[in-house]
Design an enzyme around this catalytic site. Structure first.
Site, PDB file in Angstrom:
ATOM      1  N   TRP A   5      85.741  58.941  75.035  1.00  0.00           N
ATOM      2  CA  TRP A   5      86.503  59.163  76.268  1.00  0.00           C
ATOM      3  C   TRP A   5      86.830  60.646  76.462  1.00  0.00           C
ATOM      4  O   TRP A   5      87.210  61.063  77.547  1.00  0.00           O
ATOM      5  CB  TRP A   5      87.792  58.332  76.251  1.00  0.00           C
ATOM      6  CG  TRP A   5      88.831  58.825  75.252  1.00  0.00           C
ATOM      7  CD1 TRP A   5      88.605  59.189  73.956  1.00  0.00           C
ATOM      8  CD2 TRP A   5      90.228  59.011  75.481  1.00  0.00           C
ATOM      9  NE1 TRP A   5      89.788  59.568  73.352  1.00  0.00           N
ATOM     10  CE2 TRP A   5      90.801  59.473  74.262  1.00  0.00           C
ATOM     11  CE3 TRP A   5      91.060  58.819  76.568  1.00  0.00           C
ATOM     12  CZ2 TRP A   5      92.161  59.746  74.127  1.00  0.00           C
ATOM     13  CZ3 TRP A   5      92.418  59.085  76.433  1.00  0.00           C
ATOM     14  CH2 TRP A   5      92.949  59.553  75.224  1.00  0.00           C
ATOM     15  N   ASP A   6      86.670  61.437  75.420  1.00  0.00           N
ATOM     16  CA  ASP A   6      86.890  62.883  75.518  1.00  0.00           C
ATOM     17  C   ASP A   6      86.154  63.442  76.744  1.00  0.00           C
ATOM     18  O   ASP A   6      86.628  64.352  77.416  1.00  0.00           O
ATOM     19  CB  ASP A   6      86.342  63.601  74.276  1.00  0.00           C
ATOM     20  CG  ASP A   6      86.867  63.060  72.959  1.00  0.00           C
ATOM     21  OD1 ASP A   6      87.090  61.843  72.863  1.00  0.00           O
ATOM     22  OD2 ASP A   6      87.025  63.857  72.008  1.00  0.00           O
TER      23      ASP A   6
ATOM     24  N   GLU B 291      95.587  56.588  67.688  1.00  0.00           N
ATOM     25  CA  GLU B 291      94.822  55.896  66.644  1.00  0.00           C
ATOM     26  C   GLU B 291      95.617  55.623  65.373  1.00  0.00           C
ATOM     27  O   GLU B 291      95.054  55.134  64.393  1.00  0.00           O
ATOM     28  CB  GLU B 291      93.541  56.684  66.355  1.00  0.00           C
ATOM     29  CG  GLU B 291      92.606  56.654  67.562  1.00  0.00           C
ATOM     30  CD  GLU B 291      91.295  57.385  67.350  1.00  0.00           C
ATOM     31  OE1 GLU B 291      91.240  58.276  66.488  1.00  0.00           O
ATOM     32  OE2 GLU B 291      90.336  57.061  68.071  1.00  0.00           O
TER      33      GLU B 291
ATOM     34  N   LYS C 267      99.468  59.445  66.166  1.00  0.00           N
ATOM     35  CA  LYS C 267      98.506  60.505  65.853  1.00  0.00           C
ATOM     36  C   LYS C 267      98.412  61.490  67.016  1.00  0.00           C
ATOM     37  O   LYS C 267      98.196  62.674  66.844  1.00  0.00           O
ATOM     38  CB  LYS C 267      97.141  59.854  65.625  1.00  0.00           C
ATOM     39  CG  LYS C 267      96.020  60.810  65.270  1.00  0.00           C
ATOM     40  CD  LYS C 267      94.706  60.025  65.148  1.00  0.00           C
ATOM     41  CE  LYS C 267      93.556  60.906  64.688  1.00  0.00           C
ATOM     42  NZ  LYS C 267      92.266  60.201  64.778  1.00  0.00           N
ATOM     43  N   GLN C 268      98.556  60.954  68.255  1.00  0.00           N
ATOM     44  CA  GLN C 268      98.240  61.757  69.441  1.00  0.00           C
ATOM     45  C   GLN C 268      98.944  61.202  70.670  1.00  0.00           C
ATOM     46  O   GLN C 268      99.495  60.100  70.632  1.00  0.00           O
ATOM     47  CB  GLN C 268      96.737  61.729  69.661  1.00  0.00           C
ATOM     48  CG  GLN C 268      96.194  60.351  70.003  1.00  0.00           C
ATOM     49  CD  GLN C 268      94.714  60.223  69.694  1.00  0.00           C
ATOM     50  OE1 GLN C 268      94.339  59.689  68.658  1.00  0.00           O
ATOM     51  NE2 GLN C 268      93.886  60.684  70.608  1.00  0.00           N
TER      52      GLN C 268
HETATM   53  O1  IFM Z   1      88.181  60.376  71.017  1.00  0.00           O
HETATM   54  C1  IFM Z   1      88.846  60.981  69.961  1.00  0.00           C
HETATM   55  C2  IFM Z   1      90.031  60.123  69.579  1.00  0.00           C
HETATM   56  O2  IFM Z   1      90.937  59.995  70.634  1.00  0.00           O
HETATM   57  C3  IFM Z   1      90.728  60.722  68.397  1.00  0.00           C
HETATM   58  N1  IFM Z   1      89.807  60.806  67.282  1.00  0.00           N
HETATM   59  C4  IFM Z   1      88.679  61.652  67.604  1.00  0.00           C
HETATM   60  C5  IFM Z   1      87.910  61.167  68.808  1.00  0.00           C
HETATM   61  C6  IFM Z   1      86.769  62.140  69.134  1.00  0.00           C
HETATM   62  O3  IFM Z   1      87.282  63.380  69.490  1.00  0.00           O
END
Ligand code: IFM
Length: 623
Positions: A205-206, A335, A447-448
């Site tokens: 999805w990046d 994640e 994590k994010q």
């Molecule tokens: O898409 C990301 C995910 O959100 C976090 N881990 C790494 C992936 C690739 O950058």
């Protein structure tokens, strides 16, 4: 002087002797196996093929050597266990110059007509590409490249006054994004672009949520090509949906190159159903900025409809939630939390997706009924389906906790055990390298950016004070182990007027690779984080928002900066926005028929006759 061509050896993927899953599985064999040599027509090289997928790549190279003073040159090529060494020997008089021009051309299966897997055809394609490049010649190739970059900077130039290091960093990031983005409709933007082997070259999805906004507003044609790639792989997404038990519709794979799911671990992979809504969001962003109906009827509408169907298949109207539409058992962007019910980001993005898909179906029905009939015929779309999407969107459940006044990340997040941040040793970051996923999943630790990203992408959907409270809550539980996180926090902090925080996060995302902040730039550049620096600047500090088709700004000025400017392409116009320290913003129409835009809610019209407007007001603390 020696130049060497050899099948790639995977990079070391361990930290303290522990395998780093971000690089890829530990394979005993190199991913690409040697198939045959290429020789003749002044070219030499090799054909390589992946073991399982059988995808092939050929590389052909040629060298020309000249010396001043005509010193004799001895060139030899040695083949050695699948590697090719080209050696040039000469003796130069003092002051003499040797010039070596090395030309290299690659070909992949997609460049070859006919049956994939044909090593001879692949070899010929690489040799032909090399011959073509040699015929064009180095000066003309360099000139074409210079011109392409000049064009790019015409549409995307930016400056940050008072922070030259950050200006350089964002410009570097933009350049890398341009380099890393596929533009042939067959490829997308890898998590590492073309720069390294981390994440095995996969697209996530990046591409749509991070790289695409930058491309939409600076390189619309490339943005379209990246979205065409998703249309091209729609069959793979349909197959994946069936595999996941859905009777109709399409579910894009979480990570892929060729269109098939490549996740090894479904809770952190296929369960991230939000990928469907992310792609729909990207289609909408591109459409709002371009008005490209040709794309919509050829590609976009089919993507939107097929992916919208999935939500109806997997979600349900839940009587225990007052009949609201609920989505269960998914993983959101964060994640360190997996397999949850009603992930706020997923539900909010699915809602926007369903609404937009229904809107597009209605508009095509009015304006392009033949196209709608063709698309509906191709995918067996029932006339009643769009109304089902609209109803589900209207009834979508978005978690909100009355007691704390925040939006919980999902139904269970607030019930989980708090993570012991104070007791976590400094060398236990990133957490994923030191704790089992199940331990992380059981705790309130992110994590994010997850809910925070929903607030950024869909600001109209949430009440400002709830967003402010939620930001404070998530900031305290987020460790930013993913490089995708800092840019999103920068963006929202800037919109909230939290300028010191915004600037600190902005530095983290802008300098992610130039300063190797996550100590893994060796695995490849972090394309989403790089894009995040542009998003934080333009959509955060300048408060740009364009969903719905109107360009809106609410500029702020971070501490220590005296001004900044950037350019955007929007609906056939090129606009420069210059925010100054005198609390004024100048909007300049550089090309195009003109447009109306909004500055802190005040409407300004830029036309070829009055191309420039300076408007007062820098926002400091409102959403
Ligand atoms: O898409 C990301 C995910 O959100 C976090 N881990 C790494 C992936 C690739 O950058």
């Amino acid at each position: 002087m020696e130049s060497r061509l050899a099948p790639h050896q995977p990079p070391a993927a361990t930290e303290g002797g522990v395998h780093d899953p971000r690089v890829g599985p530990q394979a005993a064999e190199p991913a690409l196996a040697f198939r045959r040599w290429i020789e003749g027509d002044g070219a030499e090289g090799m054909v390589l093929r992946a073991g399982r997928s059988r995808q092939g790549v050929a590389v052909a190279m040629a060298h020309t050597v000249t010396t001043t003073g005509d010193a004799p040159v001895l060139a030899t090529s040695i083949r050695d266990q699948g590697a090719l060494r080209h050696t040039v020997r000469t003796t130069l008089a003092p002051g003499a110059v040797l010039t070596l021009v090395k030309s290299v051309a690659y070909a992949a299966d997609k460049d070859v007509d006919g049956a994939p897997g044909d090593d001879d055809a692949l070899s010929s394609a690489a040799v032909a590409a090399l011959a073509q490049a040699t015929a064009i010649g180095l000066p003309a190739l360099r000139q074409a490249r210079t011109q392409a970059l000049q064009d790019f900077w015409l549409s995307s130039d930016l400056a940050i006054e008072g922070a030259p290091d950050l200006e350089r960093a964002v410009r570097f990031n933009l350049f890398q994004l341009l380099q890393g983005a596929g533009r042939d409709g067959l490829t997308s933007v890898g998590a590492k672009g073309q720069s390294g082997e981390g994440y095995e070259g996969h697209y996530f999805w990046d591409a749509e949520i991070f790289a695409l906004p930058v491309l939409v507003y600076t390189r619309p044609a490339v943005a379209r090509a990246v979205l065409e790639y998703r249309h091209r792989t729609l069959d793979g997404a349909r197959t994946h949906a069936r595999l996941m038990g859905h009777r109709k519709g399409a579910l894009y794979p979480w990570r892929t190159i060729g269109g098939a799911e490549c996740s090894a671990y479904f809770p952190a992979g296929s369960a991230q159903y939000h990928i469907n809504a992310d792609i729909a969001h990207a289609v909408r962003q591109y459409m709002d900025a371009s008005g490209d109906d040709d794309f919509l009827v050829r590609h976009g509408a089919e993507i939107l409809f097929e992916t919208a169907r999935l939500w109806l298949d997997m979600g349900h109207y839940n009587p225990r939630r007052g009949g609201r539409f609920c989505i269960h058992e998914v993983t959101g962007p964060d994640e360190y939390t997996a397999m949850v019910d009603n992930n706020l980001y997923t539900n909010a993005m699915a809602q926007a997706h369903l609404e937009y898909a229904a809107e597009v179906a209605a508009r095509l029905g009015r304006e392009r009924p033949d196209d709608l009939a063709r698309i509906a015929g191709a995918i067996g779309l029932g006339a009643e389906e769009p109304e089902g999407w609209r109803q589900a969107a209207e009834a979508m459940y978005l978690p909100y906790d009355e007691a704390s006044g925040i939006h919980p990340q999902d139904d269970s997040f607030l019930d989980k055990k708090p993570w012991d941040f104070a007791g976590t040793p400094a060398d236990h970051h990133p957490l994923l390298m030191h704790y089992h996923p199940l331990v992380l999943y059981r705790h309130q630790v992110c994590k994010q950016a997850d809910a925070v990203l929903a607030f950024c992408l869909l600001p109209h959907r949430f009440e400002a004070e709830a967003v402010r409270r939620s930001f404070a809550f998530y900031e305290a539980v987020t460790v930013h182990d993913s490089t995708l996180s800092a840019g999103v926090f920068a963006l929202l902090a800037a919109r909230l007027g939290l300028m010191d925080k915004a600037l600190a996060y902005f530095k983290d995302t802008a300098l992610v690779d130039l300063h190797d902040l996550h100590r893994n730039t060796g695995h490849g550049l972090h394309m989403a984080a790089m894009a995040g620096s542009w998003m934080a600047l333009v959509q955060g500090f300048a408060g740009m928002h364009a969903l719905g088709g109107t360009l809106r700004f609410a500029p702020t000025l971070p501490p220590g900066w005296t001004g900044y400017r950037f350019r955007l392409d929007f609906q056939g116009n090129r606009v420069e926005v210059a925010v100054g320290c005198d609390a004024a913003t100048t909007y300049r129409l550089l090309a195009g028929p003109g447009l109306a835009l909004s500055h802190h809610g005040q409407v300004a019209h830029l036309t070829p006759a009055t191309p420039e407007q300076t408007l007062e007001g820098i926002r400091h603390a409102a959403l």
